[in-house]
Design a protein around this motif. Structure first.
Motif, mmCIF file in Angstrom:
data_model
loop_
_atom_site.group_PDB
_atom_site.id
_atom_site.type_symbol
_atom_site.label_atom_id
_atom_site.label_comp_id
_atom_site.label_asym_id
_atom_site.label_seq_id
_atom_site.Cartn_x
_atom_site.Cartn_y
_atom_site.Cartn_z
ATOM 1 N N THR A 148 0.823 -1.203 0.000
ATOM 2 C CA THR A 148 0.000 0.000 0.000
ATOM 3 C C THR A 148 0.860 1.258 0.000
ATOM 4 O O THR A 148 0.576 2.233 -0.713
ATOM 5 N N LEU A 149 1.932 1.250 0.793
ATOM 6 C CA LEU A 149 2.830 2.404 0.842
ATOM 7 C C LEU A 149 3.466 2.666 -0.519
ATOM 8 O O LEU A 149 3.532 3.802 -0.991
ATOM 9 N N LEU A 150 3.946 1.606 -1.171
ATOM 10 C CA LEU A 150 4.600 1.777 -2.468
ATOM 11 C C LEU A 150 3.600 2.243 -3.522
ATOM 12 O O LEU A 150 3.916 3.096 -4.359
ATOM 13 N N LYS A 151 2.389 1.701 -3.473
ATOM 14 C CA LYS A 151 1.357 2.100 -4.430
ATOM 15 C C LYS A 151 1.011 3.577 -4.283
ATOM 16 O O LYS A 151 0.766 4.283 -5.269
ATOM 17 N N THR A 152 1.056 4.073 -3.049
ATOM 18 C CA THR A 152 0.722 5.473 -2.781
ATOM 19 C C THR A 152 1.811 6.421 -3.260
ATOM 20 O O THR A 152 1.526 7.485 -3.829
ATOM 21 N N HIS A 153 3.065 6.027 -3.066
ATOM 22 C CA HIS A 153 4.169 6.962 -3.286
ATOM 23 C C HIS A 153 4.955 6.728 -4.575
ATOM 24 O O HIS A 153 5.677 7.613 -5.016
ATOM 25 N N ASN A 154 4.828 5.538 -5.180
ATOM 26 C CA ASN A 154 5.593 5.275 -6.405
ATOM 27 C C ASN A 154 4.834 4.249 -7.234
ATOM 28 O O ASN A 154 5.078 3.049 -7.146
ATOM 29 N N GLN A 155 3.910 4.743 -8.050
ATOM 30 C CA GLN A 155 3.035 3.860 -8.818
ATOM 31 C C GLN A 155 3.824 2.973 -9.778
ATOM 32 O O GLN A 155 3.515 1.783 -9.930
ATOM 33 N N TYR A 214 5.472 0.268 -7.849
ATOM 34 C CA TYR A 214 4.433 -0.653 -7.376
ATOM 35 C C TYR A 214 4.065 -1.660 -8.458
ATOM 36 O O TYR A 214 3.955 -2.870 -8.201
#
Length: 485
Positions: free
Chosen positions: A250-257, A260
């Motif tokens: 979830t963190l990676l999806k939020t900050h670096n699509q 992700y």
């Protein structure tokens, strides 16, 4: 007893020559494969070969994964676990663990393998796949005890991996070119039967149809002739996806699509993180200079080497055509003496020019005579290329020649893989890249052979940052081997 299993991997329990699962992190591919193999091992006597491209020790194998699930399901009573193998005491099934790259010839001598599983197959080389596939072969259909494999229809090859680069051999072969290398069915099954089967299969998956006995018999008969399953499996297909990984995802999806998609959704990267020649390789592709490049028998082939014995020896085969260089072939091997490589050169039937070897070819500790002198004694003209004062000099020289080169897409696949995966070391604590390339990898030797090529064309002064001056064309540089043509 009942074992938990990912429904997306249910194809593992259906007959097929190839069973391939790929996708992002957290999908449970390796776990599912391990559990399926344990189930098969307890049902019948099988020889199961568990492979990774690079496996220097059993700690790098899937042995611990299989042992973990034997323990998790309290099945220790049914298995005898040794240092190098696992045997099911109920059926006599045996798990064997091996690396591919350095042991492919010994694997070829293994008999009666029922299932070969390549895990972490993203970095599997073309050479390994080309040699492995015909090695995993069964018996004739007239055999009284079947043709081998878990369904007695022939041995199976299972492959699991997280994609990295588009041109990684396993991704290119089985995903991009799936219709060529891993079709659902071969020509053995008529097209109309394939169409009927796929239509019925889709309706069954959606719960839109119930088969009568006649249709079920027809469906089962076609399914038994299936050649390959190629299935993308991601984290959302894994109902046991752990909460800690979900938070990371979830963190990676939020900050670096973009990242992700690469890590969790199984999309490929444009370049490997820290890849040294990323820009040059990308431009080569954009320019359309990776293609079919034929051998021209009217022109000599020059070879460029990196030497090794306990590690890899690599050779590039290159012709000069006009002001460009045609990179027509590449070869690498390990634990072989010089005659092996000279024999391979002869087997290609090329008209050879000069052999360019690196600085250690003059080192007489590599043999009773130096590698360079032994090569000369075999009838080749040899030039030993000086070692640059710094590794960066060789890298800079190599960068300058990509724009002049055409790569044969098929015959240089393993060499291209070396160039695309040649990367700077990563500091494990900070995640930062160092200024030094990581030499402790299978890719460095092909990259060093490429630097032999580059340094044969340019002096060290040529590779330094130039001041404003008249640029001398390559054709007029005195040390370039093309000047001798």
């Amino acid at each position: 007893m009942e074992l938990e299993f990912n429904e997306k991997l249910a194809f593992l329990f259906k007959p097929a020559r190839l069973k391939i699962a790929y996708g992002g992190r957290g999908a449970g591919k390796s776990d599912g494969y391990a559990i399926a193999l344990i189930i098969f091992a307890m049902k019948m006597k099988l020889r199961i070969l568990c492979l990774r491209e690079i496996q220097n020790s059993l700690e790098e194998s899937v042995k611990s994964t299989i042992e973990g699930y034997i323990e998790h399901y309290d099945l220790g009573w049914a298995f005898d676990i040794k240092d190098k193998s696992i045997t099911c005491t109920l059926t006599g099934s045996r798990f064997i663990f091996s690396g591919l790259r350095y042991k492919i010839n010994s694997i070829k001598s293994l008999a009666k393998i029922d299932i070969a599983w390549i895990d972490e197959a993203n970095n599997t080389s073309k050479n390994s796949l080309d040699k492995l596939m015909p090695t995993i072969r069964g018996k004739h259909e007239s055999s009284k005890d079947g043709m081998g494999g878990p369904f007695k229809l022939g041995p199976e090859v299972w492959i699991s991996f997280n994609p990295e680069l588009d041109d990684d051999e396993v991704y290119d072969r089985y995903v991009i070119k799936q219709s060529m290398y891993a079709p659902d069915f071969t020509e053995e099954v008529p097209v109309e039967q394939q169409t009927w089967f796929k239509t019925v299969e889709e309706k069954l998956q959606n719960g839109d149809i119930v088969l009568n006995s006649e249709m079920q018999e027809k469906f089962d008969d076609i399914e038994r002739k299936r050649y390959a399953y190629v299935v993308k499996v991601n984290w959302y297909d894994n109902k046991w996806f752990p909460p800690d990984l979900r938070r990371e995802m979830t963190l990676l999806k939020t900050h670096n699509q973009t990242k992700y998609l690469e890590v969790w959704e199984g999309f490929t990267k444009q370049t490997l993180d820290g890849a040294i020649y990323a820009d040059e390789l990308r431009q080569t592709l954009l320019d359309g200079r990776r293609k079919k490049v034929p051998y021209d028998p009217t022109k000599p082939v020059y070879t460029f080497w990196d030497l090794g014995h306990s590690d890899m020896t690599a050779i590039w085969f290159i012709q000069r055509v006009g002001m460009e260089y045609n990179v027509i072939n590449y070869y690498q091997n390990r634990l072989k003496k010089l005659p092996h490589y000279l024999t391979h050169m002869q087997s290609l039937g090329y008209n050879y020019g000069t052999v360019y070897q690196p600085h250690d070819a003059d080192n007489e500790t590599l043999a009773s005579r130096s590698i360079a002198n032994l090569t000369r004694a075999a009838g080749y003209k040899v030039i030993v290329v000086n070692r640059p004062s710094k590794k960066a000099v060789g890298i800079n020289a190599a960068r300058t020649i990509f724009e002049l080169c055409n790569f044969d897409e098929e015959n240089t696949k393993d060499g291209w893989q070396c160039l695309s995966r040649y990367a700077y070391k990563v500091n494990e604590e900070t995640g930062n890249f160092s200024k030094e390339p990581d030499h402790d990898t299978p890719w460095s030797h092909g990259a060093d052979g490429w630097q032999t090529f580059a340094l044969s064309l340019k002096t060290e002064d040529d590779t330094k940052k130039p001041k404003k001056k008249v640029v001398v064309p390559l054709s007029q540089q005195p040390r370039a081997w093309m000047g001798s043509l």
